[in-house]
Design a protein around this motif. Structure first.
Motif, PDB file in Angstrom:
ATOM      1  N   ALA A 116       0.852  -1.191   0.000  1.00  0.00           N
ATOM      2  CA  ALA A 116       0.000   0.000   0.000  1.00  0.00           C
ATOM      3  C   ALA A 116       0.890   1.243   0.000  1.00  0.00           C
ATOM      4  O   ALA A 116       2.008   1.214   0.473  1.00  0.00           O
ATOM      5  CB  ALA A 116      -0.896   0.006   1.227  1.00  0.00           C
ATOM      6  N   PHE A 117       0.392   2.317  -0.581  1.00  0.00           N
ATOM      7  CA  PHE A 117       1.159   3.552  -0.579  1.00  0.00           C
ATOM      8  C   PHE A 117       0.188   4.711  -0.734  1.00  0.00           C
ATOM      9  O   PHE A 117      -0.982   4.505  -1.092  1.00  0.00           O
ATOM     10  CB  PHE A 117       2.178   3.573  -1.726  1.00  0.00           C
ATOM     11  CG  PHE A 117       1.554   3.417  -3.072  1.00  0.00           C
ATOM     12  CD1 PHE A 117       1.158   4.538  -3.793  1.00  0.00           C
ATOM     13  CD2 PHE A 117       1.312   2.165  -3.601  1.00  0.00           C
ATOM     14  CE1 PHE A 117       0.547   4.396  -5.023  1.00  0.00           C
ATOM     15  CE2 PHE A 117       0.706   2.013  -4.835  1.00  0.00           C
ATOM     16  CZ  PHE A 117       0.315   3.131  -5.554  1.00  0.00           C
ATOM     17  N   GLY A 118       0.639   5.908  -0.455  1.00  0.00           N
ATOM     18  CA  GLY A 118      -0.266   7.031  -0.628  1.00  0.00           C
ATOM     19  C   GLY A 118       0.325   8.319  -0.101  1.00  0.00           C
ATOM     20  O   GLY A 118       1.335   8.321   0.602  1.00  0.00           O
ATOM     21  N   LYS A 153      -0.176  12.107   1.905  1.00  0.00           N
ATOM     22  CA  LYS A 153      -0.888  12.655   3.051  1.00  0.00           C
ATOM     23  C   LYS A 153      -1.693  11.587   3.793  1.00  0.00           C
ATOM     24  O   LYS A 153      -2.915  11.683   3.930  1.00  0.00           O
ATOM     25  CB  LYS A 153      -1.829  13.776   2.593  1.00  0.00           C
ATOM     26  CG  LYS A 153      -1.103  14.950   1.972  1.00  0.00           C
ATOM     27  CD  LYS A 153      -1.968  16.192   2.048  1.00  0.00           C
ATOM     28  CE  LYS A 153      -1.383  17.364   1.298  1.00  0.00           C
ATOM     29  NZ  LYS A 153      -0.049  17.785   1.743  1.00  0.00           N
ATOM     30  N   PRO A 154      -1.008  10.561   4.260  1.00  0.00           N
ATOM     31  CA  PRO A 154      -1.746   9.408   4.784  1.00  0.00           C
ATOM     32  C   PRO A 154      -2.524   9.677   6.068  1.00  0.00           C
ATOM     33  O   PRO A 154      -3.415   8.916   6.385  1.00  0.00           O
ATOM     34  CB  PRO A 154      -0.644   8.373   5.028  1.00  0.00           C
ATOM     35  CG  PRO A 154       0.592   9.159   5.208  1.00  0.00           C
ATOM     36  CD  PRO A 154       0.445  10.340   4.307  1.00  0.00           C
ATOM     37  N   LEU A 155      -2.201  10.742   6.791  1.00  0.00           N
ATOM     38  CA  LEU A 155      -2.811  10.874   8.116  1.00  0.00           C
ATOM     39  C   LEU A 155      -4.042  11.778   8.162  1.00  0.00           C
ATOM     40  O   LEU A 155      -4.669  11.929   9.201  1.00  0.00           O
ATOM     41  CB  LEU A 155      -1.755  11.375   9.118  1.00  0.00           C
ATOM     42  CG  LEU A 155      -0.582  10.401   9.323  1.00  0.00           C
ATOM     43  CD1 LEU A 155       0.513  11.027  10.163  1.00  0.00           C
ATOM     44  CD2 LEU A 155      -1.060   9.113   9.964  1.00  0.00           C
ATOM     45  N   ILE A 156      -4.368  12.374   7.027  1.00  0.00           N
ATOM     46  CA  ILE A 156      -5.484  13.327   7.040  1.00  0.00           C
ATOM     47  C   ILE A 156      -6.752  12.698   6.463  1.00  0.00           C
ATOM     48  O   ILE A 156      -6.758  12.223   5.330  1.00  0.00           O
ATOM     49  CB  ILE A 156      -5.094  14.594   6.255  1.00  0.00           C
ATOM     50  CG1 ILE A 156      -3.902  15.244   6.960  1.00  0.00           C
ATOM     51  CG2 ILE A 156      -6.261  15.559   6.156  1.00  0.00           C
ATOM     52  CD1 ILE A 156      -3.307  16.410   6.254  1.00  0.00           C
ATOM     53  N   PRO A 157      -7.815  12.670   7.240  1.00  0.00           N
ATOM     54  CA  PRO A 157      -9.045  12.014   6.771  1.00  0.00           C
ATOM     55  C   PRO A 157      -9.830  12.900   5.813  1.00  0.00           C
ATOM     56  O   PRO A 157      -9.667  14.116   5.801  1.00  0.00           O
ATOM     57  CB  PRO A 157      -9.836  11.807   8.057  1.00  0.00           C
ATOM     58  CG  PRO A 157      -9.371  12.881   8.977  1.00  0.00           C
ATOM     59  CD  PRO A 157      -7.949  13.188   8.609  1.00  0.00           C
ATOM     60  N   ARG A 175      -9.933   7.545   6.224  1.00  0.00           N
ATOM     61  CA  ARG A 175      -8.665   7.561   5.502  1.00  0.00           C
ATOM     62  C   ARG A 175      -8.229   6.131   5.197  1.00  0.00           C
ATOM     63  O   ARG A 175      -8.560   5.197   5.902  1.00  0.00           O
ATOM     64  CB  ARG A 175      -7.591   8.367   6.236  1.00  0.00           C
ATOM     65  CG  ARG A 175      -7.297   7.952   7.660  1.00  0.00           C
ATOM     66  CD  ARG A 175      -6.356   8.953   8.338  1.00  0.00           C
ATOM     67  NE  ARG A 175      -6.025   8.559   9.694  1.00  0.00           N
ATOM     68  CZ  ARG A 175      -4.997   7.797  10.038  1.00  0.00           C
ATOM     69  NH1 ARG A 175      -4.188   7.331   9.108  1.00  0.00           N
ATOM     70  NH2 ARG A 175      -4.760   7.489  11.294  1.00  0.00           N
ATOM     71  N   PRO A 190      -6.773   3.533   1.527  1.00  0.00           N
ATOM     72  CA  PRO A 190      -6.747   2.189   2.113  1.00  0.00           C
ATOM     73  C   PRO A 190      -5.360   1.857   2.649  1.00  0.00           C
ATOM     74  O   PRO A 190      -4.363   2.364   2.177  1.00  0.00           O
ATOM     75  CB  PRO A 190      -7.058   1.310   0.889  1.00  0.00           C
ATOM     76  CG  PRO A 190      -6.436   2.052  -0.260  1.00  0.00           C
ATOM     77  CD  PRO A 190      -6.590   3.501   0.067  1.00  0.00           C
ATOM     78  N   TYR A 191      -5.338   0.979   3.642  1.00  0.00           N
ATOM     79  CA  TYR A 191      -4.085   0.545   4.233  1.00  0.00           C
ATOM     80  C   TYR A 191      -3.960  -0.973   4.144  1.00  0.00           C
ATOM     81  O   TYR A 191      -4.955  -1.687   4.045  1.00  0.00           O
ATOM     82  CB  TYR A 191      -4.035   0.981   5.710  1.00  0.00           C
ATOM     83  CG  TYR A 191      -4.180   2.470   5.878  1.00  0.00           C
ATOM     84  CD1 TYR A 191      -3.408   3.353   5.111  1.00  0.00           C
ATOM     85  CD2 TYR A 191      -5.098   3.007   6.774  1.00  0.00           C
ATOM     86  CE1 TYR A 191      -3.547   4.725   5.256  1.00  0.00           C
ATOM     87  CE2 TYR A 191      -5.235   4.386   6.920  1.00  0.00           C
ATOM     88  CZ  TYR A 191      -4.464   5.235   6.157  1.00  0.00           C
ATOM     89  OH  TYR A 191      -4.603   6.582   6.297  1.00  0.00           O
ATOM     90  N   CYS A 193      -1.683   4.752  13.351  1.00  0.00           N
ATOM     91  CA  CYS A 193      -1.468   5.512  12.121  1.00  0.00           C
ATOM     92  C   CYS A 193      -1.913   4.726  10.896  1.00  0.00           C
ATOM     93  O   CYS A 193      -2.447   5.285   9.953  1.00  0.00           O
ATOM     94  CB  CYS A 193      -0.007   5.940  11.998  1.00  0.00           C
ATOM     95  SG  CYS A 193       1.141   4.607  11.623  1.00  0.00           S
ATOM     96  N   VAL A 233       0.067   3.309   8.824  1.00  0.00           N
ATOM     97  CA  VAL A 233       1.050   3.411   7.743  1.00  0.00           C
ATOM     98  C   VAL A 233       2.478   3.074   8.195  1.00  0.00           C
ATOM     99  O   VAL A 233       3.447   3.547   7.624  1.00  0.00           O
ATOM    100  CB  VAL A 233       1.004   4.807   7.071  1.00  0.00           C
ATOM    101  CG1 VAL A 233      -0.294   4.965   6.311  1.00  0.00           C
ATOM    102  CG2 VAL A 233       1.155   5.939   8.093  1.00  0.00           C
ATOM    103  N   GLY A 234       2.584   2.265   9.241  1.00  0.00           N
ATOM    104  CA  GLY A 234       3.901   1.761   9.636  1.00  0.00           C
ATOM    105  C   GLY A 234       4.802   2.756  10.344  1.00  0.00           C
ATOM    106  O   GLY A 234       6.016   2.606  10.323  1.00  0.00           O
ATOM    107  N   LEU A 258       1.015  -2.605   7.432  1.00  0.00           N
ATOM    108  CA  LEU A 258       1.681  -2.341   6.159  1.00  0.00           C
ATOM    109  C   LEU A 258       2.036  -3.652   5.453  1.00  0.00           C
ATOM    110  O   LEU A 258       1.737  -3.847   4.287  1.00  0.00           O
ATOM    111  CB  LEU A 258       2.958  -1.552   6.449  1.00  0.00           C
ATOM    112  CG  LEU A 258       3.434  -0.537   5.438  1.00  0.00           C
ATOM    113  CD1 LEU A 258       2.321   0.452   5.122  1.00  0.00           C
ATOM    114  CD2 LEU A 258       4.631   0.222   6.005  1.00  0.00           C
TER     115      LEU A 258
END
Ligand SMILES: Cc1cc2nc3c(=O)[nH]c(=O)nc-3n(C[C@H](O)[C@H](O)[C@H](O)COP(=O)(O)OP(=O)(O)OC[C@H]3O[C@@H](n4cnc5c(N)ncnc54)[C@H](O)[C@@H]3O)c2cc1C
Ligand code: SF4
Ligand code: SF4
Lengths: 284, 330
Positions: free
Chosen positions: A11-13, A15-19, A104, A106-107, A250, A252-253, A267
């Motif tokens: 998975a990647f993306g 601004k991962p922390l902003i809903p 937020r 996908p993870y 988070c 996202v690791g 992750l």
């Protein structure tokens, strides 16, 4: 039969922390403490594209965020099935259709939909564990010709705790070559089906391992007993797929807490084969 | 080039015009990196600050976004960016290496942490080589050189009355342009030093791979108080929690440092905790430092700064652990 290959750390993306703010467009009351929420963006779109098994962080904005697996999806929505256990889930349960929530994702990785092609699928789940399993099961039904026989073995503590009752009793049994087996742990009035723990139920059903892949999801004790049960039936660890759960913040690791050894469940997981897990520390 | 010590005040005054300059100094009795005011208060000759400079990139509490309900009843999310140009002046090798580790965590593996990146892009790192070592320093055993931080933008080495100045990155070279008025030709004599505390890391990772179920974790954790001090003072510990605070119709979601030494850290519903006792938590902390991080990022997560060794109230000592592992036949 080709080997089951699971992608990890895929998975990647940005601004991962902003809903993003989305709307609840449908609610199904599954049990007294489980609800399924259908979520869509204000523009009527799907909040994000994802594959079966992936996760999303759902937030009751004023209360907090919690991680859930995407239990199902359509062209313009995703669904989360939420068990009420604490602050955030309590708040989510109090919301009605039209309410706004943060989403937020996908993870995480996804079920090996590709390498399971051509196999007979055996899904084993307990309680709320049917949520991630449902994502995969519903994918196999949408791509019915790619998979062999579909067998579901599902249990919950008692009749009232069974989730997705409509699918269990009305939809899935009517799909071609699909066998739905449901048991409860405690007998009660109005339940005429099996009364049995999941592991012995599995054995009793005498499920064939021929050309089969098993997908297992449930709480720690179900996980333990049923992975043993599946092995007894003759499933190799390479052919048993499971999804893990650990507390995560988070997704996202970065926040640290969901590691087993050098892997992060958010992750590298949540989907692993039992063979892969055997090589990792037992910290789950 | 050299920077005469008498010019440091003027240089930092100049740098302060366009950036927040952080220097080692004592604030309320605690040595840490704090905003520069005057050269008098600086303690550039200290060996190591009590608190690491990690909060310049990863604040103890960091606002991520504001949320709320607007006049039309619509919910909004308004991301915060409090990043500004920052200079860390006088960072040491160990702490510089900790930034390399944090870069791995926050900037790689698929997701780039937007808040960390904003601050990282705006940070100029000026390292000073150590001429003295503390009893608890062991960075050279961890493969580092106390007088050379290869990833720092600018490296200074301390002589009697001047520092030698070398830019090591493009950013450092660019920055040096504004330093010119304060620099002169020359060279400095730097004493050669070595850490007094030594550990031997040979084979430690391999052995740890086989030591998950070893009795040492039980023994080692028996005295741990689960106070979390070791994780707060560690320059590489990066775990965080996410929380929020509400005010009427809006609120702020923030993240704050967390510690793997606390039981709630991994507590899950249904009374399940994958790391139920101090044993599992301490094992995870040390294995993360010396084993798991290497599996993931190819380097150790302990930079040998010695802070946890010095500050643990009951002397749980990573260097003793490393020694012990070395002696085990596993
Ligand atoms: C990968 C993953 C997938 C998940 N999928 C689902 C799902 O599909 N449906 C569902 O109902 N739940 C799911 N969960 C669990 C869900 O995230 C938690 O139940 C939820 O975060 C609890 O939040 P709360 O604020 O209501 O509880 P809190 O008030 O924070 O705490 C109540 C209890 O829940 C525990 N808890 C807190 N966070 C978690 C967590 N992440 N996992 C387990 N227990 C936790 C607390 O320690 C406490 O015992 C999943 C968790 C993970 C990590
Ligand atoms: S500082 Fe020492 S006592 Fe405190 S949590 Fe760390 S190891 Fe345990
Ligand atoms: S583990 Fe201890 S010695 Fe190693 S970097 Fe962290 S605080 Fe420093």
């Amino acid at each position: 039969m080709s080997k089951i290959e699971i992608s990890h750390g895929c998975a990647f993306g940005e601004k991962p922390l902003i809903p993003q703010i989305c709307n609840i467009i449908g609610i199904v009351e599954e049990t007294s403490d489980v609800k399924t929420f259908r979520i869509q963006t204000p523009e009527g779109k799907k909040p994000f594209e994802c594959r079966p098994g992936q996760l999303g962080m759902l937030s009751a904005m004023f209360t907090g965020e919690s991680m859930f697996c995407v239990a199902d999806q359509g062209d313009d929505y995703i669904e989360f099935t939420v068990k009420r256990v604490g602050m955030v889930t309590e708040e989510l349960h109090s919301l009605s259709v039209g309410a706004q929530v943060g989403v937020r994702g996908p993870y995480g990785n996804w079920f090996p939909t590709e390498s399971c092609k051509g196999r007979n699928m055996v899904f084993v789940a307990g309680g709320i564990g049917l949520a991630p399993v449902r994502a995969f099961l519903s994918y196999t039904l949408k791509h019915r010709e790619d998979y062999g026989t579909i067998t579901l073995v599902y249990s919950a503590s008692n009749k009232d705790d069974l989730v997705f009752k409509k699918e269990l009793f009305e939809v899935w049994p009517n799909e071609p070559d699909t066998h739905v087996n449901v048991s409860v742990y405690h007998a009660c009035d109005g339940w005429e089906g099996e009364v049995c723990y999941t592991a012995p139920f599995l054995e009793k059903l005498g499920i064939s391992t021929e050309n089969a892949a098993a997908v297992l999801c449930g709480g720690p004790s179900l996980y333990r007993t049923c992975s043993e049960g599946l092995r007894k039936l003759g499933f190799a660890d390479e052919d048993i797929i499971t999804t893990l759960e650990m507390r995560m913040k988070c997704g996202v690791g970065k926040c640290g807490r969901c590691n087993i050894g050098g892997k992060f469940i958010c992750l590298d997981g949540p989907v692993f084969t039992l063979a892969e897990l055997a090589g990792l520390p037992s910290d789950v | 080039m050299i920077l005469k010590k008498e010019n440091v005040q003027n240089l930092l005054d100049e740098l302060s015009k366009s950036a927040l300059v952080f220097v080692p100094k004592e604030v309320d009795g605690v040595l840490k990196f704090a905003p520069f005011k005057s050269a008098d208060e600086m303690t550039l000759d200290i060996i190591n600050t009590t608190l690491p400079p990690k909060d310049l990139l990863f604040p103890q509490t960091q606002k991520m976004y504001r949320y709320g309900i607007d006049a039309d009843g619509k919910m909004y999310v308004d991301p915060s960016d409090d990043s500004a140009e920052q200079v860390v002046f006088g960072i040491r090798t160990c702490d510089m290496q900790s930034i390399v580790c944090m870069d791995d965590v926050f900037l790689t593996k698929g997701f780039v942490d937007e808040f960390y990146q904003a601050k990282r892009d705006k940070l100029l790192t000026v390292a000073i080589g150590c001429n003295k070592v503390a009893e608890t320093c062991f960075c050279d055993s961890m493969g580092l050189d106390p007088q050379n931080s290869p990833t720092a933008d600018i490296q200074l080495l301390e002589g009697d009355d001047a520092y030698s100045v070398v830019a090591q990155t493009e950013k450092g070279e660019k920055a040096l342009e504004s330093w010119k008025p304060f620099l002169s030709e020359g060279s400095v004599e730097v004493p050669k030093i070595e850490c007094a505390l030594k550990v031997d890391m040979t084979g430690v990772k391999d052995k740890l791979d086989r030591m998950f179920d070893h009795p040492i974790w039980e023994e080692l954790s028996a005295k741990c108080l689960a106070c979390g001090t070791c994780t707060y003072v560690c320059p590489t510990c990066h775990c965080f929690d996410i929380s929020q605070e509400n005010k009427m119709k809006d609120g702020v979601r923030f993240r704050c440092w967390d510690s793997c030494m606390f039981s709630e850290y991994t507590q899950m519903a249904g009374d399940h905790n994958p790391r139920p006792t101090k044993k599992e938590r301490l094992r995870n902390r040390f294995m993360h430092k010396l084993c798991f991080f290497e599996d993931r990022y190819g380097k150790t997560l302990c930079v040998g700064c010695g802070r946890c060794v010095e500050k643990c109230p009951v002397s749980v000592d990573i260097t003793c652990l490393i020694d012990q592992i070395g002696e085990f036949d596993v």
